[in-house]
Design a protein around this motif. Structure first.
Motif, PDB file in Angstrom:
ATOM      1  N   LEU A 181       0.830  -1.200   0.000  1.00 35.29           N
ATOM      2  CA  LEU A 181       0.000   0.000   0.000  1.00 35.29           C
ATOM      3  C   LEU A 181       0.866   1.252   0.000  1.00 35.29           C
ATOM      4  CD1 LEU A 181      -2.672  -1.023   2.676  1.00 35.29           C
ATOM      5  CD2 LEU A 181      -2.818  -1.296   0.196  1.00 35.29           C
ATOM      6  N   LEU A 182       0.631   2.113  -0.966  1.00 31.89           N
ATOM      7  CA  LEU A 182       1.348   3.383  -1.035  1.00 31.89           C
ATOM      8  C   LEU A 182       0.614   4.409  -0.189  1.00 31.89           C
ATOM      9  CD1 LEU A 182       3.522   5.250  -2.342  1.00 31.89           C
ATOM     10  CD2 LEU A 182       1.823   5.775  -4.095  1.00 31.89           C
ATOM     11  N   VAL A 183       1.319   4.993   0.776  1.00 38.48           N
ATOM     12  CA  VAL A 183       0.767   6.067   1.588  1.00 38.48           C
ATOM     13  C   VAL A 183       1.179   7.383   0.934  1.00 38.48           C
ATOM     14  CG1 VAL A 183       0.697   7.131   3.875  1.00 38.48           C
ATOM     15  CG2 VAL A 183       0.975   4.640   3.657  1.00 38.48           C
ATOM     16  N   VAL A 184       0.192   8.157   0.516  1.00 35.56           N
ATOM     17  CA  VAL A 184       0.503   9.371  -0.230  1.00 35.56           C
ATOM     18  C   VAL A 184      -0.264  10.565   0.333  1.00 35.56           C
ATOM     19  CG1 VAL A 184      -1.273   8.930  -1.992  1.00 35.56           C
ATOM     20  CG2 VAL A 184       0.721  10.293  -2.590  1.00 35.56           C
ATOM     21  N   ASP A 185       0.419  11.687   0.419  1.00 32.20           N
ATOM     22  CA  ASP A 185      -0.145  12.926   0.957  1.00 32.20           C
ATOM     23  C   ASP A 185      -1.024  13.574  -0.106  1.00 32.20           C
ATOM     24  OD1 ASP A 185      -0.646  15.470   1.862  1.00 32.20           O
ATOM     25  OD2 ASP A 185       1.396  15.875   2.549  1.00 32.20           O
ATOM     26  N   SER A 186      -2.341  13.598   0.132  1.00 32.67           N
ATOM     27  CA  SER A 186      -3.263  14.128  -0.877  1.00 32.67           C
ATOM     28  C   SER A 186      -3.099  15.630  -1.072  1.00 32.67           C
ATOM     29  CB  SER A 186      -4.707  13.814  -0.490  1.00 32.67           C
ATOM     30  OG  SER A 186      -5.021  14.375   0.757  1.00 32.67           O
ATOM     31  N   MET A 187      -2.442  16.306  -0.126  1.00 32.01           N
ATOM     32  CA  MET A 187      -2.244  17.749  -0.255  1.00 32.01           C
ATOM     33  C   MET A 187      -1.224  18.100  -1.334  1.00 32.01           C
ATOM     34  SD  MET A 187      -2.494  19.118   3.680  1.00 32.01           S
ATOM     35  CE  MET A 187      -2.630  20.841   3.219  1.00 32.01           C
ATOM     36  N   THR A 188      -0.464  17.110  -1.795  1.00 35.25           N
ATOM     37  CA  THR A 188       0.509  17.376  -2.864  1.00 35.25           C
ATOM     38  C   THR A 188      -0.145  17.372  -4.241  1.00 35.25           C
ATOM     39  OG1 THR A 188       1.124  15.026  -2.951  1.00 35.25           O
ATOM     40  CG2 THR A 188       2.468  16.454  -1.567  1.00 35.25           C
ATOM     41  N   GLY A 189      -1.447  17.108  -4.290  1.00 34.00           N
ATOM     42  CA  GLY A 189      -2.203  17.227  -5.542  1.00 34.00           C
ATOM     43  C   GLY A 189      -1.716  16.300  -6.636  1.00 34.00           C
ATOM     44  N   GLN A 190      -1.450  16.884  -7.801  1.00 37.92           N
ATOM     45  CA  GLN A 190      -1.052  16.098  -8.969  1.00 37.92           C
ATOM     46  C   GLN A 190       0.247  15.339  -8.747  1.00 37.92           C
ATOM     47  OE1 GLN A 190      -2.181  14.486 -11.967  1.00 37.92           O
ATOM     48  NE2 GLN A 190      -3.730  15.624 -10.883  1.00 37.92           N
ATOM     49  N   ASP A 191       1.127  15.885  -7.888  1.00 39.90           N
ATOM     50  CA  ASP A 191       2.383  15.187  -7.574  1.00 39.90           C
ATOM     51  C   ASP A 191       2.094  13.838  -6.926  1.00 39.90           C
ATOM     52  OD1 ASP A 191       4.020  17.079  -8.591  1.00 39.90           O
ATOM     53  OD2 ASP A 191       4.447  18.087  -6.694  1.00 39.90           O
ATOM     54  N   ALA A 192       1.017  13.756  -6.152  1.00 37.04           N
ATOM     55  CA  ALA A 192       0.637  12.492  -5.511  1.00 37.04           C
ATOM     56  C   ALA A 192       0.352  11.428  -6.560  1.00 37.04           C
ATOM     57  CB  ALA A 192      -0.594  12.704  -4.630  1.00 37.04           C
ATOM     58  N   VAL A 193      -0.298  11.832  -7.651  1.00 37.71           N
ATOM     59  CA  VAL A 193      -0.614  10.899  -8.733  1.00 37.71           C
ATOM     60  C   VAL A 193       0.665  10.459  -9.441  1.00 37.71           C
ATOM     61  CG1 VAL A 193      -1.932  10.572 -10.863  1.00 37.71           C
ATOM     62  CG2 VAL A 193      -2.874  11.976  -9.025  1.00 37.71           C
ATOM     63  N   ASN A 194       1.586  11.396  -9.651  1.00 34.37           N
ATOM     64  CA  ASN A 194       2.862  11.067 -10.303  1.00 34.37           C
ATOM     65  C   ASN A 194       3.681  10.093  -9.461  1.00 34.37           C
ATOM     66  OD1 ASN A 194       2.132  12.893 -12.302  1.00 34.37           O
ATOM     67  ND2 ASN A 194       3.241  14.592 -11.354  1.00 34.37           N
ATOM     68  N   VAL A 195       3.682  10.331  -8.146  1.00 33.63           N
ATOM     69  CA  VAL A 195       4.399   9.442  -7.219  1.00 33.63           C
ATOM     70  C   VAL A 195       3.778   8.043  -7.260  1.00 33.63           C
ATOM     71  CG1 VAL A 195       4.816   8.961  -4.760  1.00 33.63           C
ATOM     72  CG2 VAL A 195       5.237  11.245  -5.674  1.00 33.63           C
ATOM     73  N   ALA A 196       2.457   7.985  -7.249  1.00 34.86           N
ATOM     74  CA  ALA A 196       1.749   6.696  -7.282  1.00 34.86           C
ATOM     75  C   ALA A 196       2.078   5.936  -8.559  1.00 34.86           C
ATOM     76  CB  ALA A 196       0.241   6.933  -7.187  1.00 34.86           C
ATOM     77  N   GLU A 197       2.140   6.661  -9.666  1.00 29.12           N
ATOM     78  CA  GLU A 197       2.445   6.029 -10.949  1.00 29.12           C
ATOM     79  C   GLU A 197       3.832   5.399 -10.918  1.00 29.12           C
ATOM     80  OE1 GLU A 197       1.239   7.306 -15.511  1.00 29.12           O
ATOM     81  OE2 GLU A 197       1.717   8.858 -14.068  1.00 29.12           O
ATOM     82  N   GLU A 198       4.801   6.126 -10.353  1.00 35.08           N
ATOM     83  CA  GLU A 198       6.185   5.647 -10.318  1.00 35.08           C
ATOM     84  C   GLU A 198       6.341   4.438  -9.385  1.00 35.08           C
ATOM     85  OE1 GLU A 198       9.870   5.548 -11.821  1.00 35.08           O
ATOM     86  OE2 GLU A 198       8.304   6.945 -12.442  1.00 35.08           O
ATOM     87  N   PHE A 199       5.746   4.521  -8.200  1.00 36.78           N
ATOM     88  CA  PHE A 199       5.818   3.397  -7.256  1.00 36.78           C
ATOM     89  C   PHE A 199       5.137   2.162  -7.831  1.00 36.78           C
ATOM     90  CE2 PHE A 199       7.186   6.230  -3.859  1.00 36.78           C
ATOM     91  CZ  PHE A 199       7.853   5.393  -2.983  1.00 36.78           C
ATOM     92  N   ASN A 200       4.035   2.382  -8.526  1.00 37.24           N
ATOM     93  CA  ASN A 200       3.297   1.259  -9.105  1.00 37.24           C
ATOM     94  C   ASN A 200       4.124   0.534 -10.175  1.00 37.24           C
ATOM     95  OD1 ASN A 200       0.950  -0.378  -9.378  1.00 37.24           O
ATOM     96  ND2 ASN A 200       0.397   0.735 -11.214  1.00 37.24           N
ATOM     97  N   LYS A 201       4.839   1.287 -10.977  1.00 36.11           N
ATOM     98  CA  LYS A 201       5.700   0.687 -12.022  1.00 36.11           C
ATOM     99  C   LYS A 201       6.763  -0.195 -11.390  1.00 36.11           C
ATOM    100  CE  LYS A 201       5.439   4.387 -15.479  1.00 36.11           C
ATOM    101  NZ  LYS A 201       6.171   5.573 -15.979  1.00 36.11           N
ATOM    102  N   ARG A 202       7.339   0.270 -10.277  1.00 33.05           N
ATOM    103  CA  ARG A 202       8.459  -0.440  -9.654  1.00 33.05           C
ATOM    104  C   ARG A 202       8.026  -1.604  -8.759  1.00 33.05           C
ATOM    105  NH1 ARG A 202      13.292   2.567  -9.478  1.00 33.05           N
ATOM    106  NH2 ARG A 202      13.164   4.327 -10.916  1.00 33.05           N
ATOM    107  N   LEU A 203       6.872  -1.444  -8.051  1.00 36.51           N
ATOM    108  CA  LEU A 203       6.523  -2.430  -7.020  1.00 36.51           C
ATOM    109  C   LEU A 203       5.219  -3.182  -7.260  1.00 36.51           C
ATOM    110  CD1 LEU A 203       7.395  -0.262  -3.875  1.00 36.51           C
ATOM    111  CD2 LEU A 203       8.712  -2.206  -4.721  1.00 36.51           C
ATOM    112  N   ALA A 204       4.452  -2.789  -8.279  1.00 33.06           N
ATOM    113  CA  ALA A 204       3.126  -3.379  -8.533  1.00 33.06           C
ATOM    114  C   ALA A 204       2.256  -3.237  -7.280  1.00 33.06           C
ATOM    115  CB  ALA A 204       3.243  -4.838  -8.947  1.00 33.06           C
ATOM    116  N   LEU A 205       1.857  -2.015  -6.995  1.00 30.98           N
ATOM    117  CA  LEU A 205       1.048  -1.711  -5.808  1.00 30.98           C
ATOM    118  C   LEU A 205      -0.283  -2.451  -5.840  1.00 30.98           C
ATOM    119  CD1 LEU A 205       1.498   2.192  -5.755  1.00 30.98           C
ATOM    120  CD2 LEU A 205       2.746   0.532  -4.345  1.00 30.98           C
ATOM    121  N   THR A 206      -0.808  -2.754  -4.645  1.00 27.89           N
ATOM    122  CA  THR A 206      -2.139  -3.360  -4.567  1.00 27.89           C
ATOM    123  C   THR A 206      -3.185  -2.324  -4.162  1.00 27.89           C
ATOM    124  OG1 THR A 206      -1.757  -3.996  -2.266  1.00 27.89           O
ATOM    125  CG2 THR A 206      -1.224  -5.632  -3.956  1.00 27.89           C
ATOM    126  N   GLY A 207      -2.730  -1.144  -3.720  1.00 24.77           N
ATOM    127  CA  GLY A 207      -3.679  -0.110  -3.320  1.00 24.77           C
ATOM    128  C   GLY A 207      -2.979   1.103  -2.748  1.00 24.77           C
TER     129      GLY A 207
END
Length: 446
Positions: A217-243
């Motif tokens: 599970l990726l814990v992401v700060d929603s206050m970072t806005g669009q950066d949060a989505v970019n971070v999620a995309e990168e982590f997902n590519k590397r680790l195959a996130l489940t949520g």
């Protein structure tokens, strides 16, 4: 409060639509332009907005709207449906191991709130009958291990530590520890960085390989806005996130991450952090979030929070007092403390249908007022609390001085109490009359 500006703008747009008896295609197009702008200002991903508006528009100019008796309401329903679909259509539950121990890896950048979230998630799982173990695998951030231990102590949850050793070995050893101590869930608090780098990803990949987690599970700060989505995309590519777990969704955030992240990454949002307290973590329900965004409240979450917070025995005692009309200031104070457990007043009111941000504007939601009420009641004698009618001028002066408030504050509280008591009496009288057949209501089978 998250989405406040977006909710207000959408309500203004829909108000104009509902004011029209019939909608033309031009009306819908104009409304969609305004909705698009509101979503972009809320920091929703541009491609996501484009696709969403296209889907809404296609349905909104169709037969189901144009020939409807309430076209404005139909458009709102379509927007609600599409928002729900965008955020995942239904609740994404945790994947628990069918046999043995469930391992949950929490990952994310430094400052996203991983350590506190580990405790919040542990508390939530403990409440549902699980036996979680918190594992301190962040050996780099100063005091990270100590912070997790403090959180674990507050929640009465075990914390596994091995100091500054290799995080992979710590994670592996925590599984052995859990087997010996009958823990059925392990929550691993991993290290973060200020940005994504190879060293961080390599360590997280090795932990993943060592413990084969059921959830990453990726814990992401929603206050970072669009950066949060970019971070999620990168982590997902590397680790195959489940949520994902979105933190700080109660703060002054535009909310774009919640509306974008599922569509961009394909990863479901599983939980949202709605405050700093350790009980402020909620399962993410797309339909409830869509309802909040559109200003329609979230009654189901409010009911769940109330059910978790209210003491059943005390509720039964209160019911008996209501029936015998012996509700006093002790009960008034007790109910106040029970309500405070649910959350802040603005959080509670935001879940009630009809309490849109516009209506909340100008309404005093100062939590200090509740503190004043408690102080006033606590400054009364036991006899005064049981029988407030004996509180005369001199007693009011003493109570005000003892509570650090004014006589006007004491008068206001006593007036509120008296109004509450009268309302309760009316309700109980109506209930008695209904049972005797004196009152018959044409609706709801009453």
């Amino acid at each position: 409060m998250a989405f406040e500006a977006l909710t207000q703008k959408l309500n203004d747009i829909f108000k104009k639509l509902k004011g029209k008896g019939k909608l033309t295609e031009a009306d819908v197009k104009q409304a969609m332009r305004e909705v698009k702008l509101a979503l972009l200002e809320a920091d929703v991903n541009f491609k996501v907005v484009k696709d969403l508006i296209q889907k809404i528009s296609e349905r909104a100019v169709g037969q189901e709207v144009m020939e409807s008796l309430t076209p404005g309401q139909q458009v709102i329903k379509i927007v609600n449906d599409e928002l729900v679909q965008l955020m995942g259509s239904k609740e994404a539950k945790l994947n628990f191991s069918s046999g043995g121990i469930t391992v949950i890896m929490l990952v994310g950048l430094q400052g996203s709130g991983k350590t506190t979230t580990a405790g919040k998630l542990g508390r939530l799982l403990s409440k549902s009958g699980k036996k979680p173990l918190l594992t301190a695998a962040d050996i780099y951030r100063p005091a990270a291990i100590k912070q997790l231990q403090v959180v674990g102590e507050k929640l009465d949850l075990p914390v596994f530590t091995m100091g500054q050793q290799d995080p992979v070995n710590i994670a592996r050893a925590s599984v052995e520890y859990a087997h010996k101590h009958n823990n059925d869930v392990i929550i691993i608090d991993t290290a973060g960085r200020l940005h994504i780098d190879e060293e961080l990803m390599d360590e997280l990949s090795r932990i993943k390989q060592a413990v084969n987690p059921s959830e990453i599970l990726l814990v992401v700060d929603s206050m970072t806005g669009q950066d949060a989505v970019n971070v999620a995309e990168e982590f997902n590519k590397r680790l195959a996130l489940t949520g994902l777990i979105l933190t700080k969704l109660d703060g002054d955030t535009r909310g774009g991450a919640a509306l974008s992240v599922k569509a961009v990454t394909g990863c479901p949002i599983k939980f949202v952090g709605m405050g700093e307290k350790l009980e402020n973590l909620e399962p993410f329900y797309p339909e409830r979030m869509a309802s909040r965004i559109l200003g329609m409240g979230d009654v189901l979450t409010l009911i769940e929070k109330a059910t978790q917070s209210f003491d059943l025995k005390k509720a039964q005692e209160l019911e008996q007092k209501l029936k015998t009309q012996s509700f006093d200031l002790n009960d008034f104070l007790e109910q106040l403390s029970q309500v405070k457990k649910i959350g802040s007043l603005d959080q509670i009111l935001s879940m009630i249908p009809g309490f849109s941000p516009q209506k909340l504007q100008g309404l005093e939601l100062d939590e200090k007022e509740l503190v004043h009420v408690e102080a006033i009641i606590n400054s009364m004698t036991p006899e005064e609390r049981k029988n407030p009618s004996i509180i005369n001028g001199s007693r009011r002066k003493r109570i005000a001085a003892g509570s650090g408030t004014s006589i006007q504050d004491v008068n206001r509280l006593l007036k509120q109490y008296e109004q509450t008591r009268k309302m309760i009496k009316q309700m109980t009288d109506m209930e008695k009359g209904r049972k005797k057949g004196k009152h018959r209501f044409p609706f709801y089978g009453l």
